[in-house]
Scaffold this active site. Structure first.
Site, PDB file in Angstrom:
ATOM      1  CD  GLU A   5      39.998  47.411  28.576  1.00 55.96           C
ATOM      2  OE1 GLU A   5      40.426  48.397  29.174  1.00 55.96           O
ATOM      3  OE2 GLU A   5      40.316  47.157  27.397  1.00 55.96           O
TER       4      GLU A   5
ATOM      5  CD  GLU B 270      45.364  46.591  29.420  1.00 52.40           C
ATOM      6  OE1 GLU B 270      45.710  46.022  30.483  1.00 52.40           O
ATOM      7  OE2 GLU B 270      44.235  46.460  28.912  1.00 52.40           O
TER       8      GLU B 270
END
Ligand code: COA
Length: 258
Positions: A113, A133
């Site tokens: 990210e 994740e």
């Protein structure tokens, strides 16, 4: 006191923004996220014209600090962890200066990210990129399903985030996750070459062009449109006359037609 785990060094026209928590593979906790936002404001106001983003140690960034977020209540997770991460990553993605990411170690989760905020990504041949994740029972919450989809395409994000694929550098290049693959140990030198290319270009035109590309990508439409229009208005005679009239306590004279 500043958090030494996020470092900024401006030398000449290059700002170096460094994740400095090598013992935890540069995993990002809440204080580092706050510091990142503050450091981006510092870079924005500096004389730097290009930014090199890197991580110390063997990983570029192994993501959000699992120990830090896993102890949070659901409310605190949504209200602070996700929102603060977005604020910091938005600040990075929307820097006036082009940002070059040096991916000389693994890029996972929040690491992807933050790398996604850069304008150019250079990967060393040995690294891998992924979004672990959902395997931990959480979502990629710092724009890993939003900016990452805009910048890399939904299918590549699906493969990482839903199917757990981690891509080696060469495959990441063919998927558009990175822009250049170089030999291990040479990404920083390649970033400096890319920075030198940026520095040969006109600074104002480069800044405006980055903003326009960001607008086209849906990155920062409201602020960017108002910033462009604001600069235009601020450079006109109308502003000078409006301010002078205010100070002279008279009505402004904007020309015979007004
Ligand atoms: N959050 C918190 N700590 C992390 C971390 C993270 N995301 N990633 C690594 N660390 C810590 C490890 O716990 C370890 O700490 P310790 O030495 O105190 O035990 C240290 O960083 C080194 O990591 P280690 O796992 O020993 O290195 P490795 O080379 O064997 O494995 C990885 C590297 C990246 C494969 C492994 O660390 C990993 O899977 N990390 C989690 C990645 C992840 O799921 N990120 C998304 C989070 S939302």
């Amino acid at each position: 006191m500043s958090d030494e785990r996020i470092l900024v060094d401006v030398a000449g026209r290059i700002a170096r923004l460094t994740l400095n928590r090598p013992d935890k593979l540069n995993a990002l906790d809440a204080d580092m996220i706050s510091e990142l936002a503050a450091r981006c404001r510092e870079i924005e106001r500096s004389d730097a014209r290009v930014v090199i983003l890197s991580g110390r140690g063997k990983a570029f960034c192994a993501g959000g600090d699992i120990e830090a977020w896993s102890g949070k209540s659901p409310e605190a997770f949504g209200r602070h962890w996700v929102r603060d991460g977005h604020a910091a990553f938005d600040a990075l993605a929307r820097l006036a200066q082009p940002v070059i990411a040096v991916l000389d170690g693994h890029v996972l989760g929040g690491g992807l990210e933050i790398a996604a905020c850069a304008d150019y990504r250079i990967a060393e041949r040995h690294i891998r990129i992924g979004q672990p994740e959902t395997g931990l029972g959480i979502i990629p919450g710092w724009s890993g399903t939003q900016r990452a989809v805009r910048r890399f395409g939904a299918q590549t994000v699906r493969r990482m985030a839903l199917f757990g694929e981690t891509f080696p550098a060469d495959e990441a290049l063919s998927l558009g996750l990175v822009d250049q693959v170089v030999d291990t140990g040479t990404a920083m030198a390649a970033a400096e070459e890319a920075a030198a290319r940026v520095l040969k270009r006109a600074p104002r035109a480069t800044e405006l062009t980055k903003m326009l590309i960001n607008i086209a990508e849906g990155e920062e439409r409201e602020r960017a449109v108002e910033a462009l229009a604001g600069s235009l208005a601020a450079s006109s005679d109308e502003l000078a006359e409006g301010l002078k009239a205010f100070r002279d306590k008279r009505s402004p004279d904007f020309g015979k037609d007004t």
